[in-house]
Design a protein around this motif. Structure first.
Motif, PDB file in Angstrom:
ATOM      1  N   UNK A  40      34.074  10.279  54.993  1.00 43.34           N
ATOM      2  CA  UNK A  40      33.478   9.417  53.992  1.00 43.34           C
ATOM      3  C   UNK A  40      32.741  10.168  52.892  1.00 43.34           C
ATOM      4  N   UNK A  41      31.848   9.457  52.231  1.00 38.42           N
ATOM      5  CA  UNK A  41      31.074  10.000  51.113  1.00 38.42           C
ATOM      6  C   UNK A  41      30.090  11.052  51.602  1.00 38.42           C
ATOM      7  N   UNK A  42      29.753  11.986  50.701  1.00 33.63           N
ATOM      8  CA  UNK A  42      28.791  13.041  51.029  1.00 33.63           C
ATOM      9  C   UNK A  42      27.721  13.134  49.944  1.00 33.63           C
ATOM     10  N   UNK A  43      26.561  13.679  50.329  1.00 32.19           N
ATOM     11  CA  UNK A  43      25.546  14.028  49.350  1.00 32.19           C
ATOM     12  C   UNK A  43      25.985  15.288  48.608  1.00 32.19           C
ATOM     13  N   UNK A  44      25.314  15.578  47.532  1.00 29.21           N
ATOM     14  CA  UNK A  44      25.648  16.779  46.763  1.00 29.21           C
ATOM     15  C   UNK A  44      25.527  18.047  47.585  1.00 29.21           C
ATOM     16  N   UNK A  48      27.101  14.604  55.276  1.00 31.16           N
ATOM     17  CA  UNK A  48      27.746  13.291  55.357  1.00 31.16           C
ATOM     18  C   UNK A  48      26.757  12.195  54.982  1.00 31.16           C
ATOM     19  N   UNK A  49      27.221  11.219  54.221  1.00 33.73           N
ATOM     20  CA  UNK A  49      26.368  10.106  53.800  1.00 33.73           C
ATOM     21  C   UNK A  49      26.789   8.849  54.546  1.00 33.73           C
ATOM     22  N   UNK A  50      26.201   8.679  55.719  1.00 27.21           N
ATOM     23  CA  UNK A  50      26.482   7.488  56.510  1.00 27.21           C
ATOM     24  C   UNK A  50      26.064   6.260  55.702  1.00 27.21           C
ATOM     25  N   UNK A  51      26.895   5.218  55.626  1.00 27.76           N
ATOM     26  CA  UNK A  51      26.558   4.045  54.817  1.00 27.76           C
ATOM     27  C   UNK A  51      25.217   3.426  55.208  1.00 27.76           C
ATOM     28  N   UNK A  52      24.519   2.920  54.215  1.00 28.86           N
ATOM     29  CA  UNK A  52      23.198   2.331  54.451  1.00 28.86           C
ATOM     30  C   UNK A  52      23.253   1.202  55.474  1.00 28.86           C
ATOM     31  N   UNK A  53      24.306   0.389  55.432  1.00 30.86           N
ATOM     32  CA  UNK A  53      24.350  -0.754  56.352  1.00 30.86           C
ATOM     33  C   UNK A  53      24.493  -0.306  57.803  1.00 30.86           C
ATOM     34  N   UNK A 132      13.429  18.241  49.373  1.00 28.27           N
ATOM     35  CA  UNK A 132      14.836  17.858  49.398  1.00 28.27           C
ATOM     36  C   UNK A 132      15.061  16.448  49.928  1.00 28.27           C
ATOM     37  N   UNK A 133      14.038  15.836  50.523  1.00 24.56           N
ATOM     38  CA  UNK A 133      14.211  14.548  51.175  1.00 24.56           C
ATOM     39  C   UNK A 133      14.617  13.456  50.195  1.00 24.56           C
ATOM     40  N   UNK A 134      15.501  12.565  50.678  1.00 24.38           N
ATOM     41  CA  UNK A 134      15.895  11.377  49.940  1.00 24.38           C
ATOM     42  C   UNK A 134      15.607  10.154  50.797  1.00 24.38           C
ATOM     43  N   UNK A 135      15.612   8.980  50.185  1.00 22.65           N
ATOM     44  CA  UNK A 135      15.335   7.753  50.920  1.00 22.65           C
ATOM     45  C   UNK A 135      16.279   7.622  52.117  1.00 22.65           C
ATOM     46  N   UNK A 136      15.689   7.331  53.259  1.00 21.62           N
ATOM     47  CA  UNK A 136      16.479   7.155  54.471  1.00 21.62           C
ATOM     48  C   UNK A 136      16.640   8.413  55.297  1.00 21.62           C
ATOM     49  N   UNK A 137      16.264   9.576  54.750  1.00 25.44           N
ATOM     50  CA  UNK A 137      16.376  10.824  55.504  1.00 25.44           C
ATOM     51  C   UNK A 137      15.330  10.900  56.611  1.00 25.44           C
TER      52      UNK A 137
END
Length: 309
Positions: A40-44, A48-53, A132-137
């Motif tokens: 799936x999608x990844x961060x820069x 791996x960017x697990x979907x928010x839902x 480096x933290x982003x929302x949800x990390x």
């Protein structure tokens, strides 16, 4: 032969040379390789960017169920217990951002600090992962189990972490300012213990790299599920399947309790592979209880086909 061995070691070392970060890290390409099962999608940064839902739904599943599902898939080194918590009733769920600390060595610390400050990082290296933290990390750090002098955060950094991520931390190490951390509503820290000392004799050696938390291996981007009994690190590529299966286990149990209680089916029937009659009864029960959830016959067959729980 010796020269070949030397060149091979040098090449392997290059794979983990810093790429735009101050502490030792791996390249985005290497992180993609190590998490290649994720499609799936990844961060820069390559995580791996697990979907928010999926992250949100993971907050409602049971850790015991998720642990059992992973064990049945052959993932036996994803759980660690033996924690002290800021709040016993605050679950921590999110995507892992990892850091690895080691005992301080002056020459290494000097080089890391000089390079980091040139790249714009401010202050001590223990603050850099927070940047480096982003929302949800979820900030996951191996502090090699050090408590006295191994306090990776106090009230100030705890507030900074929560402001950036809206989440808590998992530290194989210590924390300080327990009374101050208690005042951060919604925050939690899973640590080895609390101690009044400041962080000393530790240096950040790995950032956004694979790390080890006790007996568990953690990859950047793993789904962290931390409850009072312990912390489970779910590989990103299995997150959706684990969450869906765990959700079904709850539905199955609720359905089973009802039909066993009213005598429609026996415990043995519910705890075995379901017949078509039970499957149809379950789907009908979902229609009659829409708040419980939704599932198609195809989805149900797929889940039951893999059933080892």
């Amino acid at each position: 032969m010796k020269r070949f061995s030397y060149l091979l070691c040098a090449y392997l070392f290059c794979l983990i040379l810093p790429i735009g970060l101050s502490a030792q890290t791996i390249s985005k390409e290497e992180l993609v390789f190590l998490t290649s099962e994720w499609k799936g999608e990844r961060f820069e940064d390559g995580r791996p960017k697990i979907p928010d839902n999926i992250v949100e739904r993971a907050k409602a599943i049971g850790l015991d169920d998720a642990w059992t599902i992973l064990r049945n898939m052959g993932y036996n080194n994803q759980f660690e217990d033996g924690w002290k918590l800021v709040h016993d009733d605050v679950t921590v769920v999110g995507r892992a951002l990892t850091a690895t600390f080691m005992p301080k060595r002056p020459d290494i610390e000097k080089s890391i600090l000089e390079r980091g400050h040139k790249q714009g990082y401010i202050g001590a290296s223990n603050a850099w992962p927070i940047d480096m933290l982003q929302k949800g990390d979820v900030y996951v750090a191996d502090g090699f189990g050090k408590v006295a002098g191994g306090t990776l955060i106090g009230q100030t950094l705890g507030n900074s972490i929560f402001n950036k991520s809206g989440n808590g931390v998992i530290f194989n190490g210590g924390a300080r300012d327990l009374q101050g951390l208690l005042q951060i509503d919604g925050f939690n820290a899973f640590v080895r213990d609390f101690h009044p000392s400041f962080l000393e004799e530790s240096v950040l050696m790995g950032l956004n790299t694979p790390t080890r938390i006790g007996k568990a291996i953690v990859m950047p981007g793993d789904l962290v599920l931390a409850e009072r009994e312990g912390v489970l690190f779910i590989p990103a590529h299995l997150a959706e399947e684990v969450v869906l299966t765990a959700e079904f286990i709850v539905l199955r149990d609720n359905f089973g309790f009802e039909v066993i209680r009213n005598g429609r089916f026996t415990t043995g029937q519910i705890d075995s592979q379901w017949t078509d009659e039970i499957k149809e009864a379950f789907l009908q029960w979902l229609k009659e209880n829409p708040s419980e959830g939704k599932m198609t016959r195809e989805e149900l067959d797929k889940l039951m086909e893999k059933r080892t729980w």
